[in-house]
Design a protein around this motif. Structure first.
Motif, short mmCIF file in Angstrom:
data_model
loop_
_atom_site.label_atom_id
_atom_site.label_comp_id
_atom_site.label_asym_id
_atom_site.label_seq_id
_atom_site.Cartn_x
_atom_site.Cartn_y
_atom_site.Cartn_z
N LEU A 1 -6.19 14.01 3.90
CA LEU A 1 -7.00 12.54 4.46
C LEU A 1 -6.79 11.16 3.09
O LEU A 1 -7.76 11.90 2.36
CB LEU A 1 -8.40 12.93 5.25
CG LEU A 1 -8.06 13.90 6.07
CD1 LEU A 1 -9.55 13.99 6.98
CD2 LEU A 1 -6.83 14.16 6.84
N ASP A 2 -6.18 10.35 3.72
CA ASP A 2 -6.46 9.15 2.55
C ASP A 2 -7.37 8.37 3.04
O ASP A 2 -8.86 9.07 3.65
CB ASP A 2 -5.88 8.06 2.93
CG ASP A 2 -4.64 8.02 4.06
OD1 ASP A 2 -5.91 7.68 4.63
OD2 ASP A 2 -4.03 6.81 3.56
N GLU A 3 -8.35 7.59 1.95
CA GLU A 3 -9.23 6.53 2.27
C GLU A 3 -8.92 5.57 2.89
O GLU A 3 -10.54 5.57 3.71
CB GLU A 3 -8.92 5.06 0.25
CG GLU A 3 -10.75 4.48 0.58
CD GLU A 3 -10.88 3.83 -0.65
OE1 GLU A 3 -10.53 2.68 -0.28
OE2 GLU A 3 -11.13 4.34 -1.12
N SER A 4 -8.35 5.10 3.91
CA SER A 4 -8.49 4.40 5.08
C SER A 4 -7.94 5.37 6.10
O SER A 4 -9.65 4.83 6.94
CB SER A 4 -6.88 3.78 5.38
OG SER A 4 -6.14 4.53 5.40
N VAL B 1 -0.15 5.72 4.71
CA VAL B 1 -1.13 5.45 5.88
C VAL B 1 -1.95 5.75 6.00
O VAL B 1 -0.82 5.93 7.42
CB VAL B 1 -0.81 3.90 4.80
CG1 VAL B 1 -2.50 3.01 5.88
CG2 VAL B 1 -0.79 2.71 4.08
N ASN B 2 -3.61 6.16 6.67
CA ASN B 2 -3.69 6.85 7.58
C ASN B 2 -3.49 7.78 7.71
O ASN B 2 -3.25 8.71 8.58
CB ASN B 2 -3.57 5.80 8.53
CG ASN B 2 -4.46 4.57 8.99
OD1 ASN B 2 -5.11 4.70 8.08
ND2 ASN B 2 -3.94 3.75 9.93
N ARG B 3 -3.77 8.33 6.45
CA ARG B 3 -2.87 10.02 6.19
C ARG B 3 -4.00 10.87 7.22
O ARG B 3 -5.53 10.82 6.56
CB ARG B 3 -2.64 10.53 5.03
CG ARG B 3 -1.42 10.29 4.20
CD ARG B 3 -1.13 11.36 3.00
NE ARG B 3 -2.22 11.36 2.12
CZ ARG B 3 -2.67 10.01 1.20
NH1 ARG B 3 -1.64 9.10 0.81
NH2 ARG B 3 -3.83 11.06 0.46
N LEU C 1 4.25 2.15 15.53
CA LEU C 1 3.59 3.32 15.85
C LEU C 1 2.24 3.02 16.54
O LEU C 1 2.10 2.80 17.08
CB LEU C 1 3.54 3.84 14.47
CG LEU C 1 4.22 4.03 12.73
CD1 LEU C 1 3.35 3.49 12.23
CD2 LEU C 1 5.52 4.59 13.17
N VAL C 2 3.23 4.36 17.74
CA VAL C 2 1.76 4.61 18.50
C VAL C 2 1.22 6.03 18.31
O VAL C 2 1.64 6.61 18.35
CB VAL C 2 2.13 5.19 20.45
CG1 VAL C 2 1.42 5.92 21.20
CG2 VAL C 2 3.42 4.19 20.59
N GLY C 3 -0.30 5.56 17.96
CA GLY C 3 -0.79 6.74 17.64
C GLY C 3 -1.33 8.13 18.72
O GLY C 3 -1.73 7.05 19.65
N TYR C 4 -1.02 8.90 18.25
CA TYR C 4 -1.30 9.86 18.96
C TYR C 4 -2.48 11.04 18.81
O TYR C 4 -3.05 11.28 19.10
CB TYR C 4 -0.35 10.51 19.49
CG TYR C 4 -0.85 11.12 21.12
CD1 TYR C 4 -0.99 10.41 22.05
CD2 TYR C 4 -0.07 12.35 21.54
CE1 TYR C 4 -0.63 10.88 23.36
CE2 TYR C 4 -0.16 12.70 22.26
CZ TYR C 4 -0.23 12.43 23.44
OH TYR C 4 -1.00 12.82 25.10
#
Length: 262
Positions: free
Chosen positions: A26-29, A150-152, A186-189
């Motif tokens: 999991l990345d910082e963002s 980004v947002n891994r 992108l649709v975050g799901y």
């Protein structure tokens, strides 16, 4: 004539993929904006970061223009249900925040024009409305799945807009607001609750590859939402306006009560 959609050659999905050469961390963002809302006691949560405006995943209300998905779309799509079943049977299924899905079912969206204002809904000028009125409703095909660089930790569905001469419809909307033409919609799901080990990462990479070309859903976009949210998962959010496409100005109407999301 069958609808032609934009293809990967003209979009940024492959360029922006997670590097699966090593275990997915999991990345910082993500640890700043998402993980505090999902697992506030997790040891890798970043509670706050100077200059970023987050406090345990929450921030001042930010308004964006988004493409909404019809509520119930996942359940209505056989392909989407098949993808979901495969994820539930995956080696990393225990690291997916399944309880989040029903909490966001009425606010699934892809952001088209982000950060239009803070605190108060932004005014949309008559000139912008006129440009939006000139954009006819268009088709979008959703395909899955996607993990970015980004947002891994967040897993998305990729939106492919109907092909047009020159810019695609999403880019026309962005241009109307004076924004650069983007190439990621992108649709975050799904959201992960923890890092993946090497085997889980390879299982995710293989799943993405299997599903890359498979359509999940087609929809007609004839309206966008002006949405304000105080977190990146839009758990606390409100739709203040419905912006309709292909209609004479004024193209901005008040959202019905059913679209007020809190």
């Amino acid at each position: 004539m069958p609808t032609e959609f934009c293809c990967d050659d003209g979009l940024g999905y492959r360029r922006s993929l997670t590097d699966f050469a090593g275990p997915l961390a999991l990345d910082e963002s993500y640890r700043l904006a998402h993980l505090p809302l999902l697992a506030p006691e997790h040891p890798r949560v970043i509670p706050r970061l100077d200059g970023r405006g987050y406090e345990m995943g929450r921030h001042a209300e930010i308004f964006s223009l988004v493409m909404p998905l019809p509520q119930g779309a996942p359940e209505a799509s056989p392909a989407w249900r098949e993808l979901d079943a495969e994820l539930r049977a995956s080696p990393f299924a225990g690291k997916i925040a399944w309880d989040l899905l029903p909490r966001r079912a009425d606010r699934l969206h892809a952001t088209i024009v982000g950060s239009l204002g803070r605190g108060e809904p932004p005014a949309i000028s008559p000139e912008i409305r006129a440009q939006l009125a000139a954009i006819a409703p268009f088709e979008v095909e959703l395909r899955g799945l996607f993990s970015g660089n980004v947002n891994r930790g967040r897993l998305y569905l990729r939106a492919y807009p109907q092909r047009g001469a020159g810019m695609n419809p999403f880019q026309q909307i962005q241009q109307a607001f004076g924004r650069p033409a983007g190439d990621l919609y992108l649709v975050g799901y799904y959201n992960l609750l923890d890092d993946l080990d090497a085997g889980e990462t390879q299982a995710l990479a293989a799943l993405l590859a299997r599903w890359w070309e498979k359509p999940l859903l087609r929809l007609t976009v004839d309206a966008l939402w002006l949405m304000g949210a105080t977190d990146d998962l839009v758990l606390e959010s409100r739709v203040t306006e419905t912006v309709r496409l292909g209609l004479p100005a004024p193209a901005l109407t008040s959202a019905p009560d059913s679209l007020q999301l809190r």
